[in-house]
Design a protein around this motif. Sequence first.
Motif, PDB file in Angstrom:
ATOM      1  N   ASN A 113       0.804  -1.223   0.000  1.00 46.76           N
ATOM      2  CA  ASN A 113       0.000   0.000   0.000  1.00 46.76           C
ATOM      3  C   ASN A 113       0.836   1.273   0.000  1.00 46.76           C
ATOM      4  O   ASN A 113       0.345   2.354   0.331  1.00 46.76           O
ATOM      5  CB  ASN A 113      -0.956   0.001   1.200  1.00 46.76           C
ATOM      6  CG  ASN A 113      -2.022  -1.058   1.062  1.00 46.76           C
ATOM      7  OD1 ASN A 113      -2.606  -1.204  -0.002  1.00 46.76           O
ATOM      8  ND2 ASN A 113      -2.258  -1.812   2.122  1.00 46.76           N
ATOM      9  N   LEU A 114       2.095   1.151  -0.404  1.00 45.24           N
ATOM     10  CA  LEU A 114       2.956   2.327  -0.527  1.00 45.24           C
ATOM     11  C   LEU A 114       2.509   3.125  -1.748  1.00 45.24           C
ATOM     12  O   LEU A 114       2.630   2.688  -2.891  1.00 45.24           O
ATOM     13  CB  LEU A 114       4.410   1.902  -0.677  1.00 45.24           C
ATOM     14  CG  LEU A 114       5.416   2.999  -1.041  1.00 45.24           C
ATOM     15  CD1 LEU A 114       5.426   4.095   0.007  1.00 45.24           C
ATOM     16  CD2 LEU A 114       6.804   2.410  -1.232  1.00 45.24           C
ATOM     17  N   SER A 115       1.976   4.306  -1.506  1.00 46.04           N
ATOM     18  CA  SER A 115       1.451   5.151  -2.578  1.00 46.04           C
ATOM     19  C   SER A 115       2.426   6.281  -2.892  1.00 46.04           C
ATOM     20  O   SER A 115       3.081   6.826  -1.996  1.00 46.04           O
ATOM     21  CB  SER A 115       0.098   5.730  -2.156  1.00 46.04           C
ATOM     22  OG  SER A 115      -0.358   6.685  -3.086  1.00 46.04           O
ATOM     23  N   VAL A 116       2.515   6.628  -4.170  1.00 45.97           N
ATOM     24  CA  VAL A 116       3.325   7.767  -4.602  1.00 45.97           C
ATOM     25  C   VAL A 116       2.508   8.606  -5.578  1.00 45.97           C
ATOM     26  O   VAL A 116       1.630   8.096  -6.275  1.00 45.97           O
ATOM     27  CB  VAL A 116       4.638   7.324  -5.289  1.00 45.97           C
ATOM     28  CG1 VAL A 116       5.567   6.660  -4.293  1.00 45.97           C
ATOM     29  CG2 VAL A 116       4.366   6.397  -6.468  1.00 45.97           C
ATOM     30  N   ARG A 117       2.807   9.883  -5.607  1.00 45.38           N
ATOM     31  CA  ARG A 117       2.156  10.757  -6.579  1.00 45.38           C
ATOM     32  C   ARG A 117       2.849  10.592  -7.915  1.00 45.38           C
ATOM     33  O   ARG A 117       4.076  10.681  -8.008  1.00 45.38           O
ATOM     34  CB  ARG A 117       2.233  12.219  -6.127  1.00 45.38           C
ATOM     35  CG  ARG A 117       1.419  13.174  -6.995  1.00 45.38           C
ATOM     36  CD  ARG A 117      -0.043  13.136  -6.620  1.00 45.38           C
ATOM     37  NE  ARG A 117      -0.863  13.985  -7.462  1.00 45.38           N
ATOM     38  CZ  ARG A 117      -2.064  14.421  -7.110  1.00 45.38           C
ATOM     39  NH1 ARG A 117      -2.560  14.106  -5.938  1.00 45.38           N
ATOM     40  NH2 ARG A 117      -2.772  15.173  -7.921  1.00 45.38           N
ATOM     41  N   VAL A 118       2.082  10.349  -8.962  1.00 51.11           N
ATOM     42  CA  VAL A 118       2.658  10.195 -10.299  1.00 51.11           C
ATOM     43  C   VAL A 118       2.439  11.468 -11.094  1.00 51.11           C
ATOM     44  O   VAL A 118       3.373  12.145 -11.498  1.00 51.11           O
ATOM     45  CB  VAL A 118       2.036   8.990 -11.037  1.00 51.11           C
ATOM     46  CG1 VAL A 118       2.699   8.806 -12.398  1.00 51.11           C
ATOM     47  CG2 VAL A 118       2.180   7.731 -10.199  1.00 51.11           C
ATOM     48  N   SER A 119       1.209  11.822 -11.321  1.00 50.11           N
ATOM     49  CA  SER A 119       0.894  13.081 -11.978  1.00 50.11           C
ATOM     50  C   SER A 119      -0.455  13.542 -11.460  1.00 50.11           C
ATOM     51  O   SER A 119      -0.546  13.970 -10.327  1.00 50.11           O
ATOM     52  CB  SER A 119       0.887  12.927 -13.504  1.00 50.11           C
ATOM     53  OG  SER A 119       0.810  14.198 -14.122  1.00 50.11           O
ATOM     54  N   GLY A 120      -1.528  13.365 -12.241  1.00 53.19           N
ATOM     55  CA  GLY A 120      -2.842  13.713 -11.723  1.00 53.19           C
ATOM     56  C   GLY A 120      -3.427  12.594 -10.894  1.00 53.19           C
ATOM     57  O   GLY A 120      -4.575  12.665 -10.494  1.00 53.19           O
ATOM     58  N   TRP A 121      -2.651  11.568 -10.676  1.00 56.73           N
ATOM     59  CA  TRP A 121      -3.118  10.431  -9.876  1.00 56.73           C
ATOM     60  C   TRP A 121      -2.023   9.955  -8.947  1.00 56.73           C
ATOM     61  O   TRP A 121      -0.850  10.271  -9.107  1.00 56.73           O
ATOM     62  CB  TRP A 121      -3.569   9.288 -10.793  1.00 56.73           C
ATOM     63  CG  TRP A 121      -2.467   8.581 -11.521  1.00 56.73           C
ATOM     64  CD1 TRP A 121      -1.794   7.458 -11.123  1.00 56.73           C
ATOM     65  CD2 TRP A 121      -1.884   8.937 -12.780  1.00 56.73           C
ATOM     66  NE1 TRP A 121      -0.842   7.098 -12.055  1.00 56.73           N
ATOM     67  CE2 TRP A 121      -0.870   8.001 -13.089  1.00 56.73           C
ATOM     68  CE3 TRP A 121      -2.108   9.975 -13.697  1.00 56.73           C
ATOM     69  CZ2 TRP A 121      -0.110   8.041 -14.242  1.00 56.73           C
ATOM     70  CZ3 TRP A 121      -1.349  10.025 -14.853  1.00 56.73           C
ATOM     71  CH2 TRP A 121      -0.362   9.072 -15.115  1.00 56.73           C
ATOM     72  N   ASN A 122      -2.433   9.161  -7.965  1.00 57.21           N
ATOM     73  CA  ASN A 122      -1.501   8.441  -7.108  1.00 57.21           C
ATOM     74  C   ASN A 122      -1.540   6.983  -7.536  1.00 57.21           C
ATOM     75  O   ASN A 122      -2.547   6.511  -8.056  1.00 57.21           O
ATOM     76  CB  ASN A 122      -1.917   8.521  -5.641  1.00 57.21           C
ATOM     77  CG  ASN A 122      -2.198   9.940  -5.221  1.00 57.21           C
ATOM     78  OD1 ASN A 122      -1.348  10.791  -5.307  1.00 57.21           O
ATOM     79  ND2 ASN A 122      -3.426  10.190  -4.786  1.00 57.21           N
ATOM     80  N   ALA A 123      -0.476   6.278  -7.302  1.00 55.27           N
ATOM     81  CA  ALA A 123      -0.468   4.845  -7.617  1.00 55.27           C
ATOM     82  C   ALA A 123       0.324   4.104  -6.558  1.00 55.27           C
ATOM     83  O   ALA A 123       1.256   4.656  -5.971  1.00 55.27           O
ATOM     84  CB  ALA A 123       0.134   4.596  -8.997  1.00 55.27           C
ATOM     85  N   ARG A 124      -0.065   2.866  -6.332  1.00 52.48           N
ATOM     86  CA  ARG A 124       0.722   2.026  -5.443  1.00 52.48           C
ATOM     87  C   ARG A 124       2.015   1.666  -6.149  1.00 52.48           C
ATOM     88  O   ARG A 124       2.002   1.085  -7.237  1.00 52.48           O
ATOM     89  CB  ARG A 124      -0.090   0.788  -5.042  1.00 52.48           C
ATOM     90  CG  ARG A 124      -1.139   1.161  -4.019  1.00 52.48           C
ATOM     91  CD  ARG A 124      -2.245   0.143  -3.892  1.00 52.48           C
ATOM     92  NE  ARG A 124      -3.301   0.741  -3.069  1.00 52.48           N
ATOM     93  CZ  ARG A 124      -4.209   1.602  -3.537  1.00 52.48           C
ATOM     94  NH1 ARG A 124      -4.207   1.925  -4.799  1.00 52.48           N
ATOM     95  NH2 ARG A 124      -5.111   2.119  -2.733  1.00 52.48           N
ATOM     96  N   PHE A 125       3.111   1.997  -5.520  1.00 55.00           N
ATOM     97  CA  PHE A 125       4.429   1.912  -6.155  1.00 55.00           C
ATOM     98  C   PHE A 125       4.706   0.521  -6.707  1.00 55.00           C
ATOM     99  O   PHE A 125       5.241   0.373  -7.809  1.00 55.00           O
ATOM    100  CB  PHE A 125       5.504   2.308  -5.130  1.00 55.00           C
ATOM    101  CG  PHE A 125       6.892   2.321  -5.679  1.00 55.00           C
ATOM    102  CD1 PHE A 125       7.323   3.362  -6.485  1.00 55.00           C
ATOM    103  CD2 PHE A 125       7.785   1.308  -5.374  1.00 55.00           C
ATOM    104  CE1 PHE A 125       8.614   3.387  -6.987  1.00 55.00           C
ATOM    105  CE2 PHE A 125       9.075   1.315  -5.864  1.00 55.00           C
ATOM    106  CZ  PHE A 125       9.498   2.362  -6.681  1.00 55.00           C
ATOM    107  N   VAL A 126       4.343  -0.513  -5.965  1.00 56.02           N
ATOM    108  CA  VAL A 126       4.699  -1.872  -6.381  1.00 56.02           C
ATOM    109  C   VAL A 126       3.871  -2.353  -7.563  1.00 56.02           C
ATOM    110  O   VAL A 126       4.190  -3.390  -8.158  1.00 56.02           O
ATOM    111  CB  VAL A 126       4.577  -2.875  -5.214  1.00 56.02           C
ATOM    112  CG1 VAL A 126       5.549  -2.516  -4.102  1.00 56.02           C
ATOM    113  CG2 VAL A 126       3.142  -2.952  -4.691  1.00 56.02           C
TER     114      VAL A 126
END
Length: 705
Positions: A677-690
């Motif tokens: 559940n490690l989330s990162v900001r990508v652009s207009g969305w966040n995504a779970r890094f894994v």
Amino acid sequence: MEFYTCLKKKRPVRLCEKTRLFAYRSLNHKYGLETLKTPYVSLDHIKNYEKMSDIEKYNCAIYEIATKAPIRICDGEMISGAATLANAINHQLPAIYKDEKKTASSGVSHLTVDFFEVLKIGMDKIREKCEISLENHQDAYKREFLKSCIHCIDCMKLWHTRYIEALSKKQGYENVINNLKQVPFKPARNFYEAVQSVWFCFAFLRLCGVWPGIGRIDVLFGKYLNEDLQKNKITIDGAREILAHFFIKGCEWITGKEVGSGDAQHYQNIILSGIDEDGNDVTNLVTYLVLDIIEETGISDFPTTVRINKNTKSDLLKRVCEVIQYGGGVVAIYNEDLILESLSCMGYPEKEARSFGNDGCWEVQIPGKTCFSYIPFDGLKILQYITLDEYSNNVSFDNFNSLYNKYLSDLQSHIDFIFKTRVLSKFDDNFNFKKEYPCSVVSLFEQSCIERGLSYKEGGAIYNVESPHIGGLPDVVNSLYAIKKLVFDEKKISFSEFMSVLKNNWQGEEELRNYVQKKYIYYGNDNDEIDDIATHLLDAFSDMVCKYDKKTPIRYVSGVSTFGRQIEWAQARYATPFGRKKGDVLSGNLSSTPGTNFNGVSAMIKSYCKANLKKQYTGAALDVSFIPSNIQSDNAISALSGFIKAFVHLGGYFMQIDTVDNKVLLDAQKHPENYQNLSVRVSGWNARFVTMNKEWQDMIIEKNK
């Protein structure tokens, strides 16, 4: 159970144990994996399907979806409705005929629909509006569209009945049934019904392959909560539990599987705070409940942008900063003051402009009234392929101005091409919108479609906007600046010799490459000389686009973004004059190119804010990352608040803030099982890094160095 955080301190606990368990199950793929079991409904059994019109096929698909999609009732859920067909996760209408990839309609996104009308009058009244409009229109095509709208509401009612029946067969769901009986077909009477009403409509839209934004959730629900509290019908803790279920249900498409740019990017963005159409602050208890829920659960599936202005109260700003500390990139910042100026310059009435939201990502639009599309392109490729002719010997420039002006000319040619191919192609000779794939479900939630008898994609929306978005602009600016300094100012190498160096990908020229990388101060370091190039180029770009604005029923205005496309663009790019080699992943949005920012985040903001950003009418994003250890001190909240205030004061547009530790990201690459559940900001969305592939993971790591 604990929810992931980049910080050492634990997340607070406000929600009851059952709700926290529900969140844990949802965040750990239970419902997403269930959804994958049923990708679509089949249309194979429908007689004469191949002879049907597109809208007849669409109507069949909506009926089959409403009557055949699996009904899912999660253990202990307080609101009901679920998008249970997996092809909808892929932005498709999940109904297939004879295993064809092409369905009866494509998915629709980049919009925030009008949920306010549903809460106010209910779907039954919207159906009545369709019937009245049907009586008023004699055109056969419009009548067919309006009949489709009525059909879609009837299908939603069938889906609604299926949920009532399924809930009735389970024990302990009496409150859920009673709450669902009224909405969304009748007006919401209280906070609980309002939350259920919006969720049910949202879930039905998603089930049909539509990815809408939620919009101004505190404005949607705030008055209902205040009234219930005044009448002692609900407590704050009770309201928090109900709203938390809205957020938890929104995680239903999490699968934990690799999906390239990461999961959780379904454009269900949320807007908080700001002013209403009369200029009054809308911040209310729902604003703070949303922040509570995000802080406690770490749910990143609803990227949340807070409208900050010069009068934003310190209590709210402090609360926003406390949530930002935990990382995940969930909370971003709009400079409300500048955006309202921008929308005013674009010609929107003041009251209309004050209702602005986003398109489900971060591009600005008027929710429930706008059919929006953006056209991304690589500005660096234009420089390398056209202006510099792939670094051939066929071009030469005597001075920097001639090079710069040639690039402007080539950029204008590309803007002209986009207008002719993307805008003019949407119309017939009389500037009527051409027919598109049906999207009646969307049209129900967009103002004026029903009254006009026109689909959302066919001119039914009040505003239609196409926005060319330049990408790679910092890389263009850095390239022009390096050529200016090295060739024309310092005369260390001739123009033709430098082109040969770049053509050969800096091979054998490490000393010169090291010089251009370390000698010059590039964009993002508060260097006026290069920032002036960026400012003038952005102004020129906006003017190039806007010369076509209002030439057709479609507004044609500019914006700046990449949305991660710097990855796919990388392989087609040549070596850059500022020392990067062929294939390197470069700048994202309007942020400095990775590896070129040496003066810190404050300097990057100053460079970004020197441009007249209100001319980028649909948005210009800045990506900012903090190392967790740097914002954990006693003064961190005060410092972060000051940072956001400076962004607003200097004239920023939109800022995406994340708290990221690259050591954690590198460990997550090696041990993904520990970071689900490690989330990162990508652009207009966040995504779970894994759930990102390695290219996307490496891009996130590189930009956070």
